[in-house]
Design a protein around this motif. Structure first.
Motif, short mmCIF file in Angstrom:
data_model
loop_
_atom_site.label_atom_id
_atom_site.label_comp_id
_atom_site.label_asym_id
_atom_site.label_seq_id
_atom_site.Cartn_x
_atom_site.Cartn_y
_atom_site.Cartn_z
N GLU A 150 15.56 -37.70 9.27
CA GLU A 150 16.63 -38.23 8.43
C GLU A 150 16.47 -39.73 8.28
O GLU A 150 15.73 -40.38 9.03
N LEU A 207 18.92 -46.90 9.96
CA LEU A 207 18.81 -45.99 8.83
C LEU A 207 17.39 -45.86 8.29
O LEU A 207 17.11 -44.96 7.49
N LEU A 227 25.34 -40.92 6.57
CA LEU A 227 24.31 -41.93 6.34
C LEU A 227 24.67 -42.83 5.17
O LEU A 227 24.44 -44.05 5.21
N ALA A 238 18.36 -40.81 0.29
CA ALA A 238 18.77 -40.51 1.65
C ALA A 238 18.40 -39.08 1.99
O ALA A 238 18.50 -38.18 1.14
N ALA A 249 18.67 -35.92 5.08
CA ALA A 249 19.31 -35.43 6.30
C ALA A 249 19.20 -33.92 6.33
O ALA A 249 18.84 -33.28 5.34
#
Length: 423
Positions: free
Chosen positions: A380, A372, A410, A399, A401
């Protein structure tokens, strides 16, 4: 993009979370809690900038941010202002003998400009003292009249008065004093099954009290008779949304929008851009945000502001408040726009809870092991948005994306990486 680096020169970034603009300075516990978010302002920095923060930044967090920004570690000066009761942060600099060191740093930066989180009187006085302009004011420092207008618009009653004049739809409600609070609450409960009691100057969900008919629950301790309040009907809603505007001398535009994640009436995160809003509500959101910005511009205000609303089951919008300052989302949006080539990426902020305290390094390793960790050039991933939390467990994240669907995936993996079933 809402960024302080739209013009020439370096920035003196004043993370003045301790300010009377959003809440009374006597509310020391909530101000201290908000101040813990100040490290996120490091994401705004570029070489030569100065960051003034109410909390120290760890070496691990500084390395983490500068690596992703591509900024040399020693190219940003950081001044930490100790916690000072009942003083705005801009005033606390002098209290701790930090004004002269700051003056020296500014003298080395002839084109420096001040970027405060909250445009309060103390920050304007600081800019005038340092002889540098406030971002993004054409004339250097906002006028006294503009500062008064900003202070008024950051109250619930001030917003309601302006919103009514602009034709925004509001919950039924009234402004009152603490002495009148009980009577006004009873009167509104006669017409509505549930009401919300709001301290006039409050933010982030602080100072809200929900009262239902037949189950009185007055604020504790009892409010001071001269205190200011707003009592509103509670609007049953399916979503809490927000639009971020930007006011200039000639226009007001919507910079971005999103859905607010709420917990017990308090702001807990954000997801942008906003999806699934009915066409009529979408049009109102845009029109209302621009109208609000037009009013602010006429008062001499320049820069970011937000409009917070709720959307009922049938798609009707109700405006609740505005925040005339850099908000909990402006830094995240600027960071996302800076780190991604396409500023339209989906992004979110929130808190990931670890089952046991971990260090900053351990938290970063968990992201790496889960695949991640956002790195320069990525499209991302997840970023540790602020420094290590005091409890080592509740980690603020951002986060990124390309789509909302991928963003949700995610976040599920992020929760698992920290040992939680959900965020």
């Amino acid at each position: 993009m809402i960024s302080g680096h739209e013009g020439p020169g370096t920035l003196v970034i004043l993370a003045n979370f301790v300010s009377p603009l959003a809440v009374d300075l006597a509310e020391e516990s909530v101000l201290r809690q908000w101040a813990e978010q100040a490290p996120r302002k490091l994401w705004l920095t570029r070489p030569g900038d100065v960051l003034i923060t109410p909390v120290p930044l760890s070496a691990a967090f500084r390395r983490y941010v500068f690596h992703r920004l591509g900024v040399p570690e020693n190219s940003v000066d950081i001044i930490t202002v100790p916690d000072t009761s009942h003083l705005p942060m801009a005033q606390a600099l002098a209290e701790h003998g930090l004004l002269e060191p700051l003056r020296t740093l500014v003298a080395e930066r002839p084109a420096a400009r001040l970027l405060p989180t909250a445009l309060d009187e103390a920050s304007a006085v600081l800019a005038a003292d340092l002889r540098i302009p406030v971002v993004p004011y054409e004339t250097g420092v906002p006028s006294t009249g503009t500062l008064r207008a900003v202070a008024a618009m950051n109250t619930k009653s001030g917003f309601r008065a302006v919103a009514r004049s602009l034709g925004l739809r509001l919950p039924h409600g009234r402004a009152c004093t603490g002495a009148e609070l009980g009577q006004v609450t009873d009167e509104l409960l006669a017409s509505h099954p549930r009401v919300v009691l709001k301290t006039d100057r409050s933010a982030g969900g602080h100072g809200l009290h929900f009262v239902s008919r037949g189950a009185p629950s007055p604020p504790s301790p009892p409010p001071l008779p001269e205190s200011r309040w707003v009592v509103e009907e509670y609007v049953e809603h399916t979503r809490a949304v927000s639009a971020q505007g930007h006011a200039t001398a000639t226009r007001a535009e919507v910079a971005y929008d999103g859905e607010m994640r709420m917990s017990g009436g308090s702001f807990a995160g954000y997801c942008s851009p906003l999806e699934g809003l009915p066409a009529r509500a979408r049009e109102e959101l845009t029109d209302w945000t621009r109208a609000l910005g037009g009013h602010l511009a006429a008062e001499g205000y320049r820069g970011p502001y937000s409009l917070d609303l709720v959307c009922s089951q049938d798609g009707t919008l109700y405006a609740l408040e505005c925040n005339v300052r850099r908000t909990a989302t402006t830094t995240a949006h600027a960071m996302v726009s800076r780190l991604t080539s396409a500023g339209s990426s989906a992004w979110s902020t929130g808190t990931a809870t670890a089952v046991a305290p971990v260090s900053f390094g351990d938290a970063g390793r968990r992201l790496t092991e889960a695949g991640l960790d956002f790195q320069p050039g990525s499209s991302e991933g997840v970023l540790l948005y602020a420094d290590r939390p005091l409890d080592g467990r509740n980690w603020r994240y951002a986060a990124l994306a390309r789509t909302h669907t991928r963003l949700a995936e995610l976040e599920v993996r992020l929760a698992a990486a920290f040992g939680s079933e959900e965020l």
